[in-house]
Design a protein around this motif. Sequence first.
Motif, PDB file in Angstrom:
ATOM      1  N   ALA A 153      75.376   9.753  -4.716  1.00  0.00           N
ATOM      2  CA  ALA A 153      75.501  11.465  -4.575  1.00  0.00           C
ATOM      3  C   ALA A 153      76.263  11.392  -2.708  1.00  0.00           C
ATOM      4  CB  ALA A 153      74.909  12.244  -5.053  1.00  0.00           C
ATOM      5  N   PRO A 154      77.127  11.171  -1.764  1.00  0.00           N
ATOM      6  CA  PRO A 154      76.750  11.552  -0.554  1.00  0.00           C
ATOM      7  C   PRO A 154      77.489  13.276   0.281  1.00  0.00           C
ATOM      8  CG  PRO A 154      78.459  10.094  -1.602  1.00  0.00           C
ATOM      9  CD  PRO A 154      78.069  10.209  -2.627  1.00  0.00           C
ATOM     10  N   THR A 155      77.289  13.736   0.702  1.00  0.00           N
ATOM     11  CA  THR A 155      77.540  14.963   1.159  1.00  0.00           C
ATOM     12  C   THR A 155      78.507  14.803   1.942  1.00  0.00           C
ATOM     13  OG1 THR A 155      75.754  14.797   2.797  1.00  0.00           O
ATOM     14  CG2 THR A 155      75.692  16.018   0.371  1.00  0.00           C
ATOM     15  N   PRO A 156      79.594  15.236   2.163  1.00  0.00           N
ATOM     16  CA  PRO A 156      81.420  15.055   2.968  1.00  0.00           C
ATOM     17  C   PRO A 156      81.031  15.958   4.286  1.00  0.00           C
ATOM     18  CG  PRO A 156      81.971  16.411   1.625  1.00  0.00           C
ATOM     19  CD  PRO A 156      80.336  15.852   0.533  1.00  0.00           C
ATOM     20  N   SER A 157      80.108  15.358   4.702  1.00  0.00           N
ATOM     21  CA  SER A 157      79.746  16.664   5.700  1.00  0.00           C
ATOM     22  C   SER A 157      79.441  15.427   7.302  1.00  0.00           C
ATOM     23  CB  SER A 157      78.316  17.389   6.156  1.00  0.00           C
ATOM     24  OG  SER A 157      76.664  16.371   5.911  1.00  0.00           O
ATOM     25  N   GLY A 158      79.869  14.596   6.921  1.00  0.00           N
ATOM     26  CA  GLY A 158      80.114  14.030   8.171  1.00  0.00           C
ATOM     27  C   GLY A 158      80.337  13.205   7.556  1.00  0.00           C
ATOM     28  N   LEU A 159      80.636  12.019   8.704  1.00  0.00           N
ATOM     29  CA  LEU A 159      81.037  10.023   8.754  1.00  0.00           C
ATOM     30  C   LEU A 159      79.544   9.267   8.217  1.00  0.00           C
ATOM     31  CD1 LEU A 159      83.403   9.264  11.453  1.00  0.00           C
ATOM     32  CD2 LEU A 159      84.241   9.984   9.097  1.00  0.00           C
ATOM     33  N   LEU A 160      79.514   8.469   7.247  1.00  0.00           N
ATOM     34  CA  LEU A 160      78.612   7.961   6.481  1.00  0.00           C
ATOM     35  C   LEU A 160      78.073   7.102   8.008  1.00  0.00           C
ATOM     36  CD1 LEU A 160      79.487   7.523   2.908  1.00  0.00           C
ATOM     37  CD2 LEU A 160      78.852   9.223   4.080  1.00  0.00           C
ATOM     38  N   HIS A 161      77.071   6.581   7.455  1.00  0.00           N
ATOM     39  CA  HIS A 161      76.133   5.741   8.226  1.00  0.00           C
ATOM     40  C   HIS A 161      75.566   4.840   7.227  1.00  0.00           C
ATOM     41  CE1 HIS A 161      72.264   7.759   6.902  1.00  0.00           C
ATOM     42  NE2 HIS A 161      73.160   8.638   7.745  1.00  0.00           N
ATOM     43  N   ALA A 162      75.301   4.075   8.060  1.00  0.00           N
ATOM     44  CA  ALA A 162      74.316   2.228   7.624  1.00  0.00           C
ATOM     45  C   ALA A 162      73.413   2.487   6.349  1.00  0.00           C
ATOM     46  CB  ALA A 162      73.464   1.308   8.053  1.00  0.00           C
ATOM     47  N   ASP A 203      78.907  16.007  -3.087  1.00  0.00           N
ATOM     48  CA  ASP A 203      77.776  16.677  -3.487  1.00  0.00           C
ATOM     49  C   ASP A 203      78.456  17.515  -2.253  1.00  0.00           C
ATOM     50  OD1 ASP A 203      76.813  16.155  -5.214  1.00  0.00           O
ATOM     51  OD2 ASP A 203      74.620  15.902  -4.264  1.00  0.00           O
ATOM     52  N   ASP A 204      79.495  18.989  -2.373  1.00  0.00           N
ATOM     53  CA  ASP A 204      80.112  19.497  -1.869  1.00  0.00           C
ATOM     54  C   ASP A 204      79.303  20.700  -0.926  1.00  0.00           C
ATOM     55  OD1 ASP A 204      81.007  19.506  -4.278  1.00  0.00           O
ATOM     56  OD2 ASP A 204      83.749  20.509  -2.543  1.00  0.00           O
ATOM     57  N   LEU A 205      79.098  21.136  -1.740  1.00  0.00           N
ATOM     58  CA  LEU A 205      78.503  22.907  -2.159  1.00  0.00           C
ATOM     59  C   LEU A 205      78.375  23.753  -1.213  1.00  0.00           C
ATOM     60  CD1 LEU A 205      75.019  22.957  -4.497  1.00  0.00           C
ATOM     61  CD2 LEU A 205      76.954  23.824  -4.725  1.00  0.00           C
ATOM     62  N   ASP A 206      78.069  22.769   0.271  1.00  0.00           N
ATOM     63  CA  ASP A 206      78.332  23.062   2.213  1.00  0.00           C
ATOM     64  C   ASP A 206      79.300  22.590   2.353  1.00  0.00           C
ATOM     65  OD1 ASP A 206      78.252  23.927   4.443  1.00  0.00           O
ATOM     66  OD2 ASP A 206      76.927  22.246   4.777  1.00  0.00           O
ATOM     67  N   LYS A 207      80.897  24.518   1.930  1.00  0.00           N
ATOM     68  CA  LYS A 207      82.249  23.776   1.676  1.00  0.00           C
ATOM     69  C   LYS A 207      82.587  23.692   3.756  1.00  0.00           C
ATOM     70  CE  LYS A 207      86.041  25.488  -0.944  1.00  0.00           C
ATOM     71  NZ  LYS A 207      87.206  25.766  -1.799  1.00  0.00           N
ATOM     72  N   ALA A 208      81.634  24.264   4.089  1.00  0.00           N
ATOM     73  CA  ALA A 208      81.954  25.092   4.926  1.00  0.00           C
ATOM     74  C   ALA A 208      82.394  23.999   6.360  1.00  0.00           C
ATOM     75  CB  ALA A 208      80.772  25.716   5.511  1.00  0.00           C
ATOM     76  N   TRP A 224      86.795  16.946  -9.481  1.00  0.00           N
ATOM     77  CA  TRP A 224      85.239  16.632  -9.245  1.00  0.00           C
ATOM     78  C   TRP A 224      84.145  17.532  -8.340  1.00  0.00           C
ATOM     79  CZ3 TRP A 224      83.471  13.162 -12.665  1.00  0.00           C
ATOM     80  CH2 TRP A 224      83.996  12.601 -13.359  1.00  0.00           C
ATOM     81  N   SER A 225      84.951  18.709  -7.584  1.00  0.00           N
ATOM     82  CA  SER A 225      83.775  19.634  -6.846  1.00  0.00           C
ATOM     83  C   SER A 225      82.734  20.252  -7.153  1.00  0.00           C
ATOM     84  CB  SER A 225      84.715  20.063  -5.870  1.00  0.00           C
ATOM     85  OG  SER A 225      84.503  21.227  -5.105  1.00  0.00           O
ATOM     86  N   TYR A 282      70.985  22.989  -2.591  1.00  0.00           N
ATOM     87  CA  TYR A 282      71.033  21.197  -2.986  1.00  0.00           C
ATOM     88  C   TYR A 282      70.677  21.426  -3.846  1.00  0.00           C
ATOM     89  CZ  TYR A 282      69.537  16.970  -2.465  1.00  0.00           C
ATOM     90  OH  TYR A 282      69.633  15.836  -3.609  1.00  0.00           O
ATOM     91  N   GLN A 283      68.711  21.792  -3.917  1.00  0.00           N
ATOM     92  CA  GLN A 283      67.642  20.946  -4.969  1.00  0.00           C
ATOM     93  C   GLN A 283      68.561  22.079  -6.254  1.00  0.00           C
ATOM     94  OE1 GLN A 283      65.713  19.315  -3.716  1.00  0.00           O
ATOM     95  NE2 GLN A 283      65.074  19.787  -1.415  1.00  0.00           N
ATOM     96  N   LEU A 284      68.786  23.098  -6.516  1.00  0.00           N
ATOM     97  CA  LEU A 284      68.782  23.239  -7.992  1.00  0.00           C
ATOM     98  C   LEU A 284      70.552  22.417  -7.943  1.00  0.00           C
ATOM     99  CD1 LEU A 284      68.513  26.876  -9.602  1.00  0.00           C
ATOM    100  CD2 LEU A 284      71.423  26.104  -8.956  1.00  0.00           C
ATOM    101  N   GLY A 285      71.847  22.591  -7.061  1.00  0.00           N
ATOM    102  CA  GLY A 285      72.891  22.489  -7.643  1.00  0.00           C
ATOM    103  C   GLY A 285      72.332  20.721  -7.719  1.00  0.00           C
ATOM    104  N   SER A 286      71.520  19.799  -7.159  1.00  0.00           N
ATOM    105  CA  SER A 286      71.873  18.667  -7.653  1.00  0.00           C
ATOM    106  C   SER A 286      70.963  18.276  -9.261  1.00  0.00           C
ATOM    107  CB  SER A 286      70.537  17.796  -6.833  1.00  0.00           C
ATOM    108  OG  SER A 286      70.158  16.329  -7.230  1.00  0.00           O
TER     109      SER A 286
END
Length: 302
Positions: A15-24, A49-54, A89-90, A190-194
């Motif tokens: 369940a990653p968030t697309p708000s930045g590039l993934l790290h280790a 998890d893309d609730l933070d659409k901005a 899937w969004s 996030y807490q509710l969406g998850s």
Amino acid sequence: MLLKLLPIPIRSRLAPTPSGLLHAGNALNFILTWSITRAQNGHLLLRIDDLDKARRRDKYIKDIFQTIDWLGLDYDDGPQGVEDFKKKWSQHLRQELYEKALLELKEQGHLFACKCSRKDIQAISKDGRYPGTCTKQQLDFDQKNIAWRVHPPQEPLQLPIHQLVETNTSLELKGIDAFIVKQKDGFPAYQLGSIIDDEHFAINTIIRGLDLLDSTYYQLYLAHLMGKTGFLNTYFYHHGMILDEQGKKLSKSEKATALQSWREQGRKPDELFQKAANILGLKGTCNNGQMLVNILKEELTI
């Protein structure tokens, strides 16, 4: 640290968030989730998890797929690419589910409206906890610039927490803060969406870092309020994390070294698989996914 052989088929998720590039740290969680699920012949979902659409960017969504491919992992359900994700899937396509849950919580008296900004709270509360400013003001839920918060438990609340390791324990939720479930921009937090997504996709096993232990507390409390028995019976594993040179967790917001640069440098993910094996307490060398799964299977059958 031995894992339990669950009496039910595992259904877990990345369940990653697309708000930045993934790290280790993200990759480590992917490896642990995938290997534990595969070792028990479970079902794995990719849920972005893309609730933070901005903050969502196509390049960040693409990076998720590239990272999974680079790690050599697979999944059983979920989007196959950027456009497929946005069309099918969004999280924004499941807005109706979140709104229904929010309305039920409000009608049952579990929520209050709050106008406080983060700056307002920090000016009053030294530890950052909500100081109760709007708790009894009975503000209009539908006016502009209003967030919806959950009333915390008035008395200590004991809930069982099912774990993949060690023994089941009872969790005391007396430290729950008045956290946000609907943001001022109108989107669910996030807490509710998850938790709604985990119920929607019938997830019964959640593998997450120790940094999300508080989220587990909040989500179990929400599940208790909403009567979500499926989530209350979920198995959890909170794993150790990769830290930076200052001993802090890796963070996309802090521009932690991105896996994109690893790939560009031609680095392989071997060390991440070994780190996962070490966290699980497995002995010997482990530098790929199939090796990790095989060792885990042996551990589970002993």
